[in-house]
Write an enzyme that holds these catalytic residues in place. Structure first.
Site, mmCIF file in Angstrom:
data_model
loop_
_atom_site.group_PDB
_atom_site.id
_atom_site.type_symbol
_atom_site.label_atom_id
_atom_site.label_comp_id
_atom_site.label_asym_id
_atom_site.label_seq_id
_atom_site.Cartn_x
_atom_site.Cartn_y
_atom_site.Cartn_z
ATOM 1 N N GLY A 1 3.010 2.020 10.634
ATOM 2 C CA GLY A 1 4.006 3.230 10.624
ATOM 3 C C GLY A 1 4.800 3.475 11.813
ATOM 4 N N SER B 1 3.673 -2.447 10.356
ATOM 5 C CA SER B 1 5.217 -2.710 10.553
ATOM 6 C C SER B 1 5.716 -3.872 9.873
ATOM 7 C CB SER B 1 5.423 -2.257 11.887
ATOM 8 O OG SER B 1 5.163 -0.930 12.159
ATOM 9 N N GLU C 1 -6.483 4.821 8.027
ATOM 10 C CA GLU C 1 -6.055 6.287 7.895
ATOM 11 C C GLU C 1 -7.545 7.155 7.092
ATOM 12 O OE1 GLU C 1 -2.393 5.652 5.266
ATOM 13 O OE2 GLU C 1 -1.681 4.879 7.302
ATOM 14 N N ASN D 1 0.947 -0.974 0.034
ATOM 15 C CA ASN D 1 -0.060 -0.067 0.025
ATOM 16 C C ASN D 1 0.957 1.228 0.077
ATOM 17 O OD1 ASN D 1 -1.780 2.068 0.383
ATOM 18 N ND2 ASN D 1 -2.296 1.740 2.510
ATOM 19 N N TRP D 2 1.011 1.934 -1.204
ATOM 20 C CA TRP D 2 1.731 3.246 -1.218
ATOM 21 C C TRP D 2 1.397 4.231 -0.589
ATOM 22 C CZ3 TRP D 2 3.672 2.556 -7.099
ATOM 23 C CH2 TRP D 2 4.394 1.154 -7.194
ATOM 24 N N LYS D 3 0.052 4.470 -0.153
ATOM 25 C CA LYS D 3 -0.413 5.698 0.631
ATOM 26 C C LYS D 3 -0.386 6.686 -0.549
ATOM 27 C CE LYS D 3 0.101 3.084 4.826
ATOM 28 N NZ LYS D 3 0.167 3.172 6.113
ATOM 29 N N GLY E 1 2.957 -1.089 4.132
ATOM 30 C CA GLY E 1 3.118 0.108 3.901
ATOM 31 C C GLY E 1 4.798 0.512 3.479
ATOM 32 N N GLY E 2 5.427 1.231 4.286
ATOM 33 C CA GLY E 2 6.713 1.602 4.000
ATOM 34 C C GLY E 2 7.584 0.721 3.458
ATOM 35 N N HIS F 1 -9.262 1.592 5.043
ATOM 36 C CA HIS F 1 -8.022 1.535 5.509
ATOM 37 C C HIS F 1 -8.106 2.546 6.769
ATOM 38 C CE1 HIS F 1 -3.856 2.606 6.444
ATOM 39 N NE2 HIS F 1 -3.505 1.322 5.889
ATOM 40 N N GLU G 1 -5.316 -4.863 10.355
ATOM 41 C CA GLU G 1 -4.391 -3.795 10.502
ATOM 42 C C GLU G 1 -4.518 -3.029 11.991
ATOM 43 O OE1 GLU G 1 -2.041 -2.577 6.678
ATOM 44 O OE2 GLU G 1 -3.774 -1.308 6.938
HETATM 45 P P1 13P Z 1 3.320 0.060 7.546
HETATM 46 O O1 13P Z 1 3.479 -1.319 6.862
HETATM 47 O O2 13P Z 1 3.906 1.340 7.078
HETATM 48 O O3 13P Z 1 3.283 0.223 8.911
HETATM 49 O O4 13P Z 1 2.086 0.515 6.910
HETATM 50 C C1 13P Z 1 0.872 -0.553 6.990
HETATM 51 C C2 13P Z 1 -0.368 -0.100 6.384
HETATM 52 O O5 13P Z 1 -1.139 0.745 6.714
HETATM 53 C C3 13P Z 1 -0.643 -0.757 5.052
HETATM 54 O O6 13P Z 1 -1.929 -0.659 4.727
#
Ligand code: 13P
Length: 251
Positions: free
Chosen positions: A174, A213, A98, A9-11, A234-235, A96, A168
């Site tokens: 993150g 994470s 966020e 997920n590149w956000k 994500g990251g 999600h 999640e």
């Molecule tokens: P991180 O892997 O950066 O913690 O993000 C997780 C996430 O929100 C994937 O949708």
């Protein structure tokens, strides 16, 4: 047998030019994933969907990060299902944390989006998870159970067979604070139990991912849990080397 799924997920990251570069670089990885019965994908921003779809391998899953539940109309700033389909996009992240936090994405709204996606033969990746406060108050299963029940209400077993659910925990996104593999397994199994209660044996076909994470160093441990079928990352999915390491560590 549920196929493993690794989804980045590149956000709100990457210019379209950077997304294209990644897509081209990922072609061999997609081949490797396919040869090992693993589904591999990324969720870029809307503006990069077309270039990633065009430049990545055919087997690469390209997912949108959101969608509106109406086909068209006066909804400034929104994108609809037919608009995604025109570009060959048929996977979408829904709910999600966020979006739940910053965009008032409720369980009801998620339900409307999931129903619209399924009616269009698309694959929702329904994200659920509790906040730190809820985790500390021992409310994880109450919160996640409600998210699953409301988000998937009025659907049938046939409807949900291709659905993906991603657990999640908000406190692990993150932050570098992972949920232990015990927590990940316990909650993913709980999600499958709720799915079984709602839809019967099709629960055994639905993939449940862990996210929060996830890194190359810990992905293997999560995927060794019987009820964790993959990762939503994500990251660690942003750089091709790290994305490759995530894949290599679950082959
Ligand atoms: P991180 O892997 O950066 O913690 O993000 C997780 C996430 O929100 C994937 O949708």
């Amino acid at each position: 047998m549920r196929r493993k799924l690794l989804l980045g997920n590149w956000k709100m990251n990457k210019l379209a030019s950077e997304a294209k570069e990644f897509a081209v670089a990922s072609r061999d990885l997609a081949k490797k994933a396919e040869a090992n019965n693993i589904d591999l994908g990324v969720a870029p921003t809307y503006l990069s969907l077309a270039t990633v779809k065009e430049n990545a391998a055919k087997t690469m899953i390209v997912a949108a990060q959101n969608v509106h539940f109406n086909d068209h109309g006066a909804f400034t700033g929104e994108v609809s299902i037919p608009m995604l389909k025109e570009f060959g996009i048929d996977w979408v992240l829904i709910g999600h944390s966020e979006r739940r936090t910053y965009d008032n994405e409720t369980n009801e709204k998620c339900n409307a989006k999931i129903k619209a996606l399924i009616a269009n033969n698309m694959v929702p990746v329904y994200c659920v998870g509790e906040t730190l406060e809820q985790f500390e108050a021992n409310q994880t299963k109450a919160v996640v159970g409600e998210q699953v029940r409301v988000g998937l209400k009025e659907l049938t077993a046939e409807d949900v067979k291709n659905l993906v659910v991603a657990y999640e925990p908000v406190w692990s996104i993150g932050t570098g604070k992972n949920a232990s593999t015990e927590i990940a397994e316990d909650v993913c199994k709980f999600i499958r139990d709720v799915l079984r209660e709602m839809f019967g044996d099709v629960a055994d076909e639905i993939r449940v991912l862990y996210g929060g994470s996830v890194k190359p160093e810990n992905i293997k441990a999560y995927l060794s849990c019987p009820d964790v079928d993959g990762g939503l990352v994500g990251g660690a999915s942003l750089k091709i080397d790290s994305y490759e390491a995530l894949l290599n560590n679950i082959l």
